[in-house]
Write a protein that holds these residues in place. Structure first.
Motif, PDB file in Angstrom:
ATOM      1  N   CYS A  68       0.830  -1.212   0.000  1.00  0.00           N
ATOM      2  CA  CYS A  68       0.000   0.000   0.000  1.00  0.00           C
ATOM      3  C   CYS A  68       0.862   1.259   0.000  1.00  0.00           C
ATOM      4  N   LEU A  69       2.003   1.209   0.672  1.00  0.00           N
ATOM      5  CA  LEU A  69       2.931   2.345   0.624  1.00  0.00           C
ATOM      6  C   LEU A  69       3.419   2.557  -0.803  1.00  0.00           C
ATOM      7  N   ILE A  70       3.753   1.466  -1.477  1.00  0.00           N
ATOM      8  CA  ILE A  70       4.178   1.567  -2.878  1.00  0.00           C
ATOM      9  C   ILE A  70       3.048   2.125  -3.732  1.00  0.00           C
ATOM     10  N   GLY A  71       1.815   1.663  -3.461  1.00  0.00           N
ATOM     11  CA  GLY A  71       0.672   2.166  -4.214  1.00  0.00           C
ATOM     12  C   GLY A  71       0.436   3.649  -3.995  1.00  0.00           C
ATOM     13  N   LEU A  72       0.604   4.109  -2.746  1.00  0.00           N
ATOM     14  CA  LEU A  72       0.453   5.532  -2.447  1.00  0.00           C
ATOM     15  C   LEU A  72       1.506   6.348  -3.190  1.00  0.00           C
ATOM     16  N   ALA A  75       0.634   6.626  -6.805  1.00  0.00           N
ATOM     17  CA  ALA A  75      -0.416   7.614  -7.065  1.00  0.00           C
ATOM     18  C   ALA A  75       0.142   9.029  -7.058  1.00  0.00           C
ATOM     19  N   ILE A  76       1.171   9.276  -6.236  1.00  0.00           N
ATOM     20  CA  ILE A  76       1.735  10.625  -6.123  1.00  0.00           C
ATOM     21  C   ILE A  76       2.814  10.871  -7.173  1.00  0.00           C
ATOM     22  N   ALA A  77       3.722   9.899  -7.332  1.00  0.00           N
ATOM     23  CA  ALA A  77       4.906  10.115  -8.173  1.00  0.00           C
ATOM     24  C   ALA A  77       4.857   9.388  -9.506  1.00  0.00           C
ATOM     25  N   GLY A  78       3.828   8.574  -9.723  1.00  0.00           N
ATOM     26  CA  GLY A  78       3.734   7.852 -10.982  1.00  0.00           C
ATOM     27  C   GLY A  78       4.553   6.576 -10.991  1.00  0.00           C
ATOM     28  N   GLU A  79       4.396   5.803 -12.050  1.00  0.00           N
ATOM     29  CA  GLU A  79       5.077   4.515 -12.183  1.00  0.00           C
ATOM     30  C   GLU A  79       6.596   4.663 -12.131  1.00  0.00           C
ATOM     31  N   ASN A  80       7.109   5.687 -12.782  1.00  0.00           N
ATOM     32  CA  ASN A  80       8.568   5.854 -12.864  1.00  0.00           C
ATOM     33  C   ASN A  80       9.182   6.369 -11.562  1.00  0.00           C
ATOM     34  N   GLY A  81       8.402   7.104 -10.771  1.00  0.00           N
ATOM     35  CA  GLY A  81       8.974   7.719  -9.581  1.00  0.00           C
ATOM     36  C   GLY A  81       8.592   7.067  -8.273  1.00  0.00           C
ATOM     37  N   MET A  82       7.771   6.012  -8.321  1.00  0.00           N
ATOM     38  CA  MET A  82       7.241   5.456  -7.069  1.00  0.00           C
ATOM     39  C   MET A  82       8.328   4.834  -6.201  1.00  0.00           C
ATOM     40  N   LEU A  83       9.251   4.096  -6.791  1.00  0.00           N
ATOM     41  CA  LEU A  83      10.291   3.446  -5.989  1.00  0.00           C
ATOM     42  C   LEU A  83      11.251   4.474  -5.405  1.00  0.00           C
ATOM     43  N   LEU A  84      11.525   5.522  -6.172  1.00  0.00           N
ATOM     44  CA  LEU A  84      12.379   6.598  -5.658  1.00  0.00           C
ATOM     45  C   LEU A  84      11.705   7.267  -4.458  1.00  0.00           C
ATOM     46  N   MET A  85      10.396   7.443  -4.527  1.00  0.00           N
ATOM     47  CA  MET A  85       9.680   8.068  -3.417  1.00  0.00           C
ATOM     48  C   MET A  85       9.691   7.167  -2.182  1.00  0.00           C
ATOM     49  N   VAL A  86       9.538   5.854  -2.370  1.00  0.00           N
ATOM     50  CA  VAL A  86       9.641   4.918  -1.244  1.00  0.00           C
ATOM     51  C   VAL A  86      11.026   5.004  -0.620  1.00  0.00           C
ATOM     52  N   PHE A 131      20.049  -1.344   4.266  1.00  0.00           N
ATOM     53  CA  PHE A 131      18.708  -1.626   3.756  1.00  0.00           C
ATOM     54  C   PHE A 131      17.874  -0.367   3.533  1.00  0.00           C
ATOM     55  N   ARG A 132      18.381   0.795   3.935  1.00  0.00           N
ATOM     56  CA  ARG A 132      17.631   2.029   3.714  1.00  0.00           C
ATOM     57  C   ARG A 132      17.482   2.344   2.233  1.00  0.00           C
ATOM     58  N   SER A 133      18.334   1.753   1.404  1.00  0.00           N
ATOM     59  CA  SER A 133      18.282   2.009  -0.041  1.00  0.00           C
ATOM     60  C   SER A 133      17.439   0.976  -0.789  1.00  0.00           C
ATOM     61  N   TYR A 134      17.076  -0.110  -0.136  1.00  0.00           N
ATOM     62  CA  TYR A 134      16.408  -1.201  -0.833  1.00  0.00           C
ATOM     63  C   TYR A 134      14.888  -1.142  -0.670  1.00  0.00           C
ATOM     64  N   ILE A 135      14.191  -1.552  -1.720  1.00  0.00           N
ATOM     65  CA  ILE A 135      12.738  -1.636  -1.670  1.00  0.00           C
ATOM     66  C   ILE A 135      12.389  -2.971  -1.019  1.00  0.00           C
TER      67      ILE A 135
END
Length: 434
Positions: A68-72, A75-86, A131-135
């Motif tokens: 759900c965090l990834i989904g949020l 929704a905010i940063a788009g498909e390309n930016g979601m992992l960077l935002m996490v 692990f702070r850098s890993y999804i």
């Protein structure tokens, strides 16, 4: 002495606190600027879990919080930016958790200097920064556990009732992010019951804590019931059954004759005929065994059949034998024909954790006999440390270092307390809560 020197001496405590904050922010900025988003084989399963959850389904593999965090973020940063935002969120949360660990260490040690050193060790600890850098869930796991322990101790100290909201939020967050945190429910239940007995004036806080544990337990059971309606097995996630299968295969106790699926029984028989039963220390053989076991057994989507195979094969005797085999494996003792043979490696993370809780428990027993009271905070740390090791060694196959990772700061606090006791610098006030 210069004016600056006098000011530093008079305000060294403020300097220590500002230093902790500065180092925490500096490390976070360094990771954000010079590191990049890391992924592993587990990362796609969290992304796919959000796709399942977004359609109103319970995911087979992952519990809902991290997806759900990834989904949020999507929704905010788009498909390309979601992992960077996490990645950014994890680092900001870890930075804040570093400060709260410092406050937690202050409470445990009653010493600014010891708390200062403890915080710097944790902030700069490679396992904390890695692990702070890993999804993956590791980073938020250790941060969330810091917040949870801090809020629980604040309740014990008679802090604001807002801390009960913190306990509720972080307990729910941790369990529904990582089901291995289920051990927190009995640990906190015991802790709050002891609080009610020990601190009569704070019984309301203790009762509220017990209510929170009950509500989160009920939520967990409700989720497991919903999972059963979807997949036929009363559990939180498929991962637990997979761990059982892997452990029983590792122990050689998986019985193909107890499988309700003829094809699955055939696959298990093939694995045993090809590689033999029990653990193998040959790297090539182990890799081949892992690949065959994954492809032939683990990734069957028929969860009731896999579960029935596990429960049909389980007996009390082979479960106890399996625990002994894993303990031998942990201590670096190769097991051949059911007997320990050759020392081949040491899993330092778990061995050090085990020795820590053993020595720490001894000091608590001595304290109880000496002062005729239970050191509640130290006992809470002990329960957390012991429970995580039990879950890691008994409840999961070979990912011991990763599963024990969230409790690293617990073991750090315990080890520093032990060190201070040994060198004679820790007085009764470091245990005693007035």
């Amino acid at each position: 002495m210069s004016g600056l020197g006098k000011w530093l001496i008079e305000n060294y405590r403020k300097c220590e606190r500002w230093t902790v904050a500065f180092v925490a922010v500096a490390v976070t900025l360094y990771i954000l600027v010079f590191d990049s988003v890391g992924t592993s084989g587990d990362t796609p399963s969290y992304i796919n879990a959000w796709k399942s959850i977004s359609f109103g389904h319970i995911d087979l593999i992952r519990t809902p919080v991290y997806p759900c965090l990834i989904g949020l973020c999507k929704a905010i940063a788009g498909e390309n930016g979601m992992l960077l935002m996490v990645f950014v969120i994890q680092n900001i949360v870890a930075c804040i958790a570093s400060w709260y660990f410092y406050k937690l260490a202050l409470r445990v040690f009653h010493s600014d200097t010891v708390a200062f050193i403890s915080a710097l060790i944790l902030i700069c600890l490679p396992l904390f920064t890695l692990f702070r850098s890993y999804i993956l869930t590791e980073s938020l796991s250790i941060s969330g556990l810091v917040f949870l322990v801090y809020c629980a101790i604040r309740l014990y100290d008679g802090g604001s009732k807002a801390n009960i909201i913190g306990v509720a939020f972080w307990l729910f967050f941790l369990i529904f992010m990582r089901p291995s945190f289920l051990y927190l429910l009995p640990v906190l239940l015991v802790a709050f019951v002891l609080m009610a007995i020990k601190k009569r004036g704070l019984r309301l806080n203790a009762v509220l804590g017990i209510v929170v544990v009950a509500l989160v337990s009920a939520s967990t059971l409700a989720y497991m019931s919903a999972f059963k309606r979807s997949y036929g097995v009363f559990t939180c996630t498929r991962v637990g059954i997979i761990n059982d299968l892997c452990m029983m295969n590792f122990d050689g106790s998986l019985d193909p004759d107890k499988s309700p699926s003829p094809q699955l029984a055939k696959n298990i028989t093939y694995i045993y005929d090809t590689y033999g039963r029990g653990p193998s220390y040959d790297k090539m053989t182990s890799k081949a065994l892992e690949q065959d076991f994954d492809s032939l057994v683990l990734y069957s989507w028929d969860l009731p059949t896999l579960s029935a195979t596990v429960h049909g094969s389980k007996t009390l005797k082979n479960q106890l034998q399996g625990v002994l085999i894993r303990c031998h494996y942990l201590m670096g003792v190769e097991v051949r024909d059911g007997k320990p043979a050759l020392v081949v490696f040491f899993n330092y993370a778990i061995i050090c954790g085990f020795l820590t809780v053993l020595v720490y428990a001894l000091f608590i027993v001595v304290y109880i006999f000496r002062y005729r009271e239970l050191p509640w905070i130290s006992f809470l740390l002990l329960m957390l440390g012991v429970s995580n090791i039990i879950v890691t060694v008994v409840g999961a196959q070979a990912e011991w270092p990763r599963l024990v990772y969230p409790s690293k700061f617990i073991y750090l606090l315990m080890n520093i307390q032990i060190l201070l006791i040994v060198i004679g610098k820790l007085s009764k006030k470091h245990y005693k809560v007035k």
